[in-house]
Scaffold this motif. Structure first.
Motif, PDB file in Angstrom:
ATOM      1  N   ALA A 171       0.833  -1.204   0.000  1.00  0.00           N
ATOM      2  CA  ALA A 171       0.000   0.000   0.000  1.00  0.00           C
ATOM      3  C   ALA A 171       0.873   1.261   0.000  1.00  0.00           C
ATOM      4  N   HIS A 172       1.959   1.228   0.762  1.00  0.00           N
ATOM      5  CA  HIS A 172       2.879   2.368   0.821  1.00  0.00           C
ATOM      6  C   HIS A 172       3.557   2.578  -0.530  1.00  0.00           C
ATOM      7  N   HIS A 173       3.937   1.479  -1.175  1.00  0.00           N
ATOM      8  CA  HIS A 173       4.618   1.556  -2.469  1.00  0.00           C
ATOM      9  C   HIS A 173       3.711   2.179  -3.538  1.00  0.00           C
ATOM     10  N   PHE A 174       2.463   1.773  -3.548  1.00  0.00           N
ATOM     11  CA  PHE A 174       1.535   2.257  -4.579  1.00  0.00           C
ATOM     12  C   PHE A 174       0.791   3.525  -4.165  1.00  0.00           C
ATOM     13  N   GLY A 175       0.963   3.959  -2.929  1.00  0.00           N
ATOM     14  CA  GLY A 175       0.266   5.145  -2.446  1.00  0.00           C
ATOM     15  C   GLY A 175       1.040   6.410  -2.719  1.00  0.00           C
ATOM     16  N   GLU A 176       0.573   7.479  -2.109  1.00  0.00           N
ATOM     17  CA  GLU A 176       1.210   8.784  -2.269  1.00  0.00           C
ATOM     18  C   GLU A 176       1.601   9.305  -0.894  1.00  0.00           C
ATOM     19  N   GLY A 177       2.886   9.554  -0.707  1.00  0.00           N
ATOM     20  CA  GLY A 177       3.349  10.097   0.566  1.00  0.00           C
ATOM     21  C   GLY A 177       3.450   9.028   1.648  1.00  0.00           C
ATOM     22  N   ASP A 178       3.652   9.487   2.877  1.00  0.00           N
ATOM     23  CA  ASP A 178       3.887   8.566   3.995  1.00  0.00           C
ATOM     24  C   ASP A 178       2.614   8.170   4.735  1.00  0.00           C
ATOM     25  N   ASN A 179       1.503   8.863   4.455  1.00  0.00           N
ATOM     26  CA  ASN A 179       0.243   8.502   5.104  1.00  0.00           C
ATOM     27  C   ASN A 179      -0.402   7.341   4.338  1.00  0.00           C
ATOM     28  N   VAL A 180      -0.413   6.169   4.969  1.00  0.00           N
ATOM     29  CA  VAL A 180      -0.956   4.968   4.317  1.00  0.00           C
ATOM     30  C   VAL A 180      -2.375   4.736   4.827  1.00  0.00           C
ATOM     31  N   PHE A 181      -3.334   4.751   3.896  1.00  0.00           N
ATOM     32  CA  PHE A 181      -4.732   4.527   4.277  1.00  0.00           C
ATOM     33  C   PHE A 181      -4.940   3.080   4.745  1.00  0.00           C
ATOM     34  N   ILE A 182      -5.659   2.922   5.874  1.00  0.00           N
ATOM     35  CA  ILE A 182      -6.003   1.574   6.331  1.00  0.00           C
ATOM     36  C   ILE A 182      -6.821   0.856   5.252  1.00  0.00           C
ATOM     37  N   ALA A 183      -7.696   1.600   4.568  1.00  0.00           N
ATOM     38  CA  ALA A 183      -8.535   1.002   3.522  1.00  0.00           C
ATOM     39  C   ALA A 183      -7.675   0.389   2.415  1.00  0.00           C
ATOM     40  N   ASP A 184      -6.550   1.027   2.085  1.00  0.00           N
ATOM     41  CA  ASP A 184      -5.648   0.483   1.063  1.00  0.00           C
ATOM     42  C   ASP A 184      -4.936  -0.771   1.574  1.00  0.00           C
ATOM     43  N   VAL A 185      -4.520  -0.743   2.834  1.00  0.00           N
ATOM     44  CA  VAL A 185      -3.865  -1.916   3.423  1.00  0.00           C
ATOM     45  C   VAL A 185      -4.834  -3.093   3.443  1.00  0.00           C
ATOM     46  N   ALA A 186      -6.108  -2.817   3.778  1.00  0.00           N
ATOM     47  CA  ALA A 186      -7.125  -3.882   3.799  1.00  0.00           C
ATOM     48  C   ALA A 186      -7.284  -4.488   2.406  1.00  0.00           C
ATOM     49  N   ARG A 187      -7.212  -3.644   1.375  1.00  0.00           N
ATOM     50  CA  ARG A 187      -7.338  -4.126  -0.007  1.00  0.00           C
ATOM     51  C   ARG A 187      -6.157  -5.030  -0.376  1.00  0.00           C
ATOM     52  N   PHE A 188      -4.950  -4.608  -0.034  1.00  0.00           N
ATOM     53  CA  PHE A 188      -3.764  -5.412  -0.346  1.00  0.00           C
ATOM     54  C   PHE A 188      -3.664  -6.657   0.535  1.00  0.00           C
ATOM     55  N   PHE A 189      -4.343  -6.620   1.683  1.00  0.00           N
ATOM     56  CA  PHE A 189      -4.318  -7.783   2.577  1.00  0.00           C
ATOM     57  C   PHE A 189      -4.948  -9.004   1.906  1.00  0.00           C
ATOM     58  N   LYS A 190      -5.883  -8.772   0.976  1.00  0.00           N
ATOM     59  CA  LYS A 190      -6.496  -9.894   0.247  1.00  0.00           C
ATOM     60  C   LYS A 190      -5.442 -10.688  -0.518  1.00  0.00           C
ATOM     61  N   VAL A 191      -4.382 -10.000  -0.941  1.00  0.00           N
ATOM     62  CA  VAL A 191      -3.265 -10.673  -1.610  1.00  0.00           C
ATOM     63  C   VAL A 191      -2.300 -11.244  -0.577  1.00  0.00           C
ATOM     64  N   ALA A 192      -1.958 -10.422   0.415  1.00  0.00           N
ATOM     65  CA  ALA A 192      -0.988 -10.848   1.432  1.00  0.00           C
ATOM     66  C   ALA A 192      -1.461 -12.074   2.213  1.00  0.00           C
ATOM     67  N   ALA A 193      -2.781 -12.241   2.337  1.00  0.00           N
ATOM     68  CA  ALA A 193      -3.332 -13.347   3.128  1.00  0.00           C
ATOM     69  C   ALA A 193      -3.329 -14.685   2.393  1.00  0.00           C
ATOM     70  N   GLN A 194      -2.977 -14.695   1.111  1.00  0.00           N
ATOM     71  CA  GLN A 194      -2.989 -15.945   0.350  1.00  0.00           C
ATOM     72  C   GLN A 194      -2.027 -16.962   0.963  1.00  0.00           C
ATOM     73  N   ASP A 195      -2.344 -18.244   0.795  1.00  0.00           N
ATOM     74  CA  ASP A 195      -1.508 -19.290   1.399  1.00  0.00           C
ATOM     75  C   ASP A 195      -0.296 -19.595   0.512  1.00  0.00           C
ATOM     76  N   GLU A 196       0.503 -20.568   0.966  1.00  0.00           N
ATOM     77  CA  GLU A 196       1.766 -20.866   0.284  1.00  0.00           C
ATOM     78  C   GLU A 196       1.556 -21.348  -1.152  1.00  0.00           C
ATOM     79  N   ARG A 197       0.409 -21.958  -1.401  1.00  0.00           N
ATOM     80  CA  ARG A 197       0.126 -22.470  -2.750  1.00  0.00           C
ATOM     81  C   ARG A 197       0.172 -21.321  -3.764  1.00  0.00           C
ATOM     82  N   PHE A 198      -0.414 -20.187  -3.379  1.00  0.00           N
ATOM     83  CA  PHE A 198      -0.411 -19.029  -4.274  1.00  0.00           C
ATOM     84  C   PHE A 198       0.998 -18.461  -4.424  1.00  0.00           C
ATOM     85  N   TRP A 199       1.701 -18.297  -3.315  1.00  0.00           N
ATOM     86  CA  TRP A 199       3.031 -17.680  -3.388  1.00  0.00           C
ATOM     87  C   TRP A 199       4.030 -18.592  -4.099  1.00  0.00           C
ATOM     88  N   GLY A 200       3.778 -19.907  -4.029  1.00  0.00           N
ATOM     89  CA  GLY A 200       4.642 -20.844  -4.748  1.00  0.00           C
ATOM     90  C   GLY A 200       4.409 -20.785  -6.243  1.00  0.00           C
TER      91      GLY A 200
END
Length: 296
Positions: free
Chosen positions: A192-221
């Motif tokens: 979220a910080h990488h794709f956002g603007e500035g140092d203020n990171v919206f919780i809503a953006d982190v929640a959106r990226f969490f859908k990717v971050a929460a994937q299990d090892e099968r996806f990351w593999g």
């Protein structure tokens, strides 16, 4: 509980479909809707493994354009008229706040072994909140009134009761050990910080990226669409609640800080606020806006 053994809802329509071969030759919207009208497939509520509810089937029938031949079939037209009366009566009934309240209380009374009640103008069962849409036609079991686990549940008590157990299973499945959550949260925050603007990171953006971050090892593999599992929006808040509860109980030093939203940030059509529960039932929320990563 089984709804499949009940007598046909639209016997005249079924006979018409069989006689004309309508289902076999159906295309487009007809091929999608007709099976649901006949009781095949599943309810619109994603995550609930049940056939379409009676009210859903009646609503679908009224929304469907049948061939001209159907308009000349008195049996089919009679069933359409009956469905229209039933849907109109149902819509009128659920429109009234007192009837929605009575419906919700009937659902809560059917749930066993869980703390239920009404608080802050919301209905809750355990950690979930029961939320109707404006007209009471669709219901949702949510983490706080804002983040549904299972939504679009038809206004049928059996379906809402069954959806509670299904929602609990979803929350259990996706609730991570705190250390693992913090690792996935850090990954989501970094994206979220990488794709956002500035140092203020919206919780809503982190929640959106969490859908990717929460994937299990099968996806990351092997990152691919077929290995990507849909993560309900409520999963982020469920883990956030679990982390904050664990942090408060253990005295764990925070690695992230939530920043409260101003009045202006919390309201309005362009609000990016994220609503964090401030009581155990999740019926009261506090708007937060940014999430800051603290250096260890």
């Amino acid at each position: 509980m089984s709804h499949t053994q009940s007598p046909p809802l639209f016997p005249q329509l079924e006979r018409f479909v069989e006689r004309t071969g309508l289902l076999a030759n159906a295309k487009g919207i007809l091929s999608a809707r007709l099976p649901r009208i006949l009781g095949q497939g599943q309810t619109r509520a994603e995550g609930l493994d049940m056939p379409p509810a009676t009210i859903e089937r009646q609503q679908e029938l009224l929304a469907l354009s049948l061939p001209d031949e159907a308009s000349r079939d008195p049996g089919v037209q009679s069933e359409i008229a009956d469905a229209r009366r039933a849907v109109d009566a149902h819509t009128d009934h659920m429109r009234h706040p007192e009837n929605r309240r009575r419906f919700a209380m009937q659902v809560l009374h059917r749930l066993e072994g869980v703390s239920t009640g009404s608080k802050d103008n919301h209905f809750f069962a355990g950690r979930l909140v029961l939320v109707p849409d404006k007209g009471g036609q669709n219901w949702a079991w949510s983490m706080t009134p804002h983040y549904p686990v299972i939504a679009k549940i038809p206004a049928d008590i059996d379906y809402v009761v069954s959806a509670y157990a299904a929602s609990e299973r979803i929350v259990e499945k996706w609730t991570m050990p705190v250390d693992r959550f913090l690792g996935r949260l850090s990954l989501a925050w970094t994206m979220a910080h990488h794709f956002g603007e500035g140092d203020n990171v919206f919780i809503a953006d982190v929640a959106r990226f969490f859908k990717v971050a929460a994937q299990d090892e099968r996806f990351w593999g092997s990152p691919s669409r077929r290995n990507f599992e849909d993560v309900p929006e409520a999963v982020f808040i469920a883990n956030l609640i679990n982390w904050r509860r664990h942090r408060d109980a253990s005295g764990q030093r925070e690695s992230f800080e939530l920043v409260p939203a101003t009045l202006n940030q919390a309201h309005g059509p362009k609000s990016r606020a994220f609503f964090v529960p401030s009581n155990p039932e999740g019926t009261v929320v506090r708007p937060m806006i940014y999430i800051r990563k603290q250096s260890s």
